[in-house]
Write a protein that holds these residues in place. Structure first.
Motif, mmCIF file in Angstrom:
data_model
loop_
_atom_site.group_PDB
_atom_site.id
_atom_site.type_symbol
_atom_site.label_atom_id
_atom_site.label_comp_id
_atom_site.label_asym_id
_atom_site.label_seq_id
_atom_site.Cartn_x
_atom_site.Cartn_y
_atom_site.Cartn_z
ATOM 1 N N ALA A 1 0.670 2.893 -6.203
ATOM 2 C CA ALA A 1 1.657 2.904 -5.120
ATOM 3 C C ALA A 1 1.231 2.002 -3.962
ATOM 4 O O ALA A 1 2.071 1.334 -3.356
ATOM 5 N N ALA A 2 -0.066 1.986 -3.679
ATOM 6 C CA ALA A 2 -0.574 1.162 -2.576
ATOM 7 C C ALA A 2 -0.783 -0.288 -3.003
ATOM 8 O O ALA A 2 -1.011 -1.158 -2.157
ATOM 9 N N ARG A 3 -0.748 -0.513 -4.306
ATOM 10 C CA ARG A 3 -0.962 -1.849 -4.871
ATOM 11 C C ARG A 3 -2.320 -2.430 -4.485
ATOM 12 O O ARG A 3 -2.450 -3.604 -4.149
ATOM 13 N N ARG A 4 -3.309 -1.554 -4.539
ATOM 14 C CA ARG A 4 -4.695 -1.985 -4.299
ATOM 15 C C ARG A 4 -5.643 -1.026 -4.997
ATOM 16 O O ARG A 4 -5.333 0.151 -5.185
ATOM 17 N N ILE B 1 -8.445 6.606 4.307
ATOM 18 C CA ILE B 1 -7.473 7.562 3.772
ATOM 19 C C ILE B 1 -6.124 7.358 4.453
ATOM 20 O O ILE B 1 -5.082 7.300 3.802
ATOM 21 N N GLU B 2 -6.138 7.215 5.762
ATOM 22 C CA GLU B 2 -4.890 7.015 6.505
ATOM 23 C C GLU B 2 -4.235 5.690 6.133
ATOM 24 O O GLU B 2 -3.005 5.602 6.059
ATOM 25 N N SER B 3 -5.033 4.687 5.882
ATOM 26 C CA SER B 3 -4.486 3.397 5.461
ATOM 27 C C SER B 3 -3.750 3.524 4.126
ATOM 28 O O SER B 3 -2.636 3.011 3.970
ATOM 29 N N PHE B 4 -4.362 4.202 3.180
ATOM 30 C CA PHE B 4 -3.696 4.435 1.899
ATOM 31 C C PHE B 4 -2.457 5.310 2.090
ATOM 32 O O PHE B 4 -1.419 5.081 1.473
ATOM 33 N N SER C 1 0.760 3.625 2.927
ATOM 34 C CA SER C 1 1.404 2.996 1.781
ATOM 35 C C SER C 1 2.209 3.995 0.957
ATOM 36 O O SER C 1 3.097 3.609 0.199
ATOM 37 N N LEU C 2 1.900 5.265 1.099
ATOM 38 C CA LEU C 2 2.556 6.302 0.304
ATOM 39 C C LEU C 2 3.762 6.919 0.996
ATOM 40 O O LEU C 2 4.619 7.503 0.338
ATOM 41 N N SER C 3 3.837 6.787 2.308
ATOM 42 C CA SER C 3 4.826 7.534 3.085
ATOM 43 C C SER C 3 6.271 7.220 2.716
ATOM 44 O O SER C 3 7.137 8.086 2.868
ATOM 45 N N LYS D 1 4.454 16.991 1.190
ATOM 46 C CA LYS D 1 3.622 17.873 0.369
ATOM 47 C C LYS D 1 2.784 17.057 -0.619
ATOM 48 O O LYS D 1 1.591 17.300 -0.773
ATOM 49 N N SER D 2 3.404 16.078 -1.263
ATOM 50 C CA SER D 2 2.657 15.218 -2.189
ATOM 51 C C SER D 2 1.588 14.432 -1.451
ATOM 52 O O SER D 2 0.453 14.309 -1.929
ATOM 53 N N ILE D 3 1.935 13.911 -0.297
ATOM 54 C CA ILE D 3 0.965 13.141 0.491
ATOM 55 C C ILE D 3 -0.204 14.026 0.896
ATOM 56 O O ILE D 3 -1.359 13.592 0.868
ATOM 57 N N ALA D 4 0.051 15.277 1.255
ATOM 58 C CA ALA D 4 -1.033 16.198 1.599
ATOM 59 C C ALA D 4 -1.956 16.401 0.396
ATOM 60 O O ALA D 4 -3.186 16.421 0.546
ATOM 61 N N ASN D 5 -1.378 16.526 -0.791
ATOM 62 C CA ASN D 5 -2.193 16.651 -2.006
ATOM 63 C C ASN D 5 -3.007 15.383 -2.239
ATOM 64 O O ASN D 5 -4.193 15.452 -2.593
#
Length: 82
Positions: free
Chosen positions: A31-34, A47-50, A53-55, A61-65
């Motif tokens: 998802a982050a393409r890296r 972690i916040e940088s990745f 890319s997910l938001s 809920k998925s992002i918290a996981n």
């Protein structure tokens, strides 16, 4: 791509969700393409940088996981001095 995947599995030894955690890391990388490596994911800022890319693609809920899984990877990087 997830670097040190075998070490990550060892780090999670005994967890029933080990396969799922590895799959989550692969999903994050895609998802982050890296790639996820000890250089790209070693701090809370990484972690916040990745997470940024997910938001657009995942629910909170998925992002918290995913954050939880990334923190496990960061923990492994620190403990194994990778």
């Amino acid at each position: 791509m997830v670097a040190h995947e075998a070490e990550f599995r060892q780090h999670l030894a005994g967890l029933a969700s080990t396969d799922r955690y590895v799959r989550f890391l692969r999903d994050i990388s895609d998802a982050a393409r890296r790639p996820i490596t000890p250089q790209s994911l070693r701090t809370e800022a990484d972690i916040e940088s990745f997470t940024e890319s997910l938001s657009q693609k995942y629910s909170e809920k998925s992002i918290a996981n995913y954050r939880s899984v990334m923190r496990r990877y960061v923990d492994m990087v620190g403990k194994r001095r990778l």
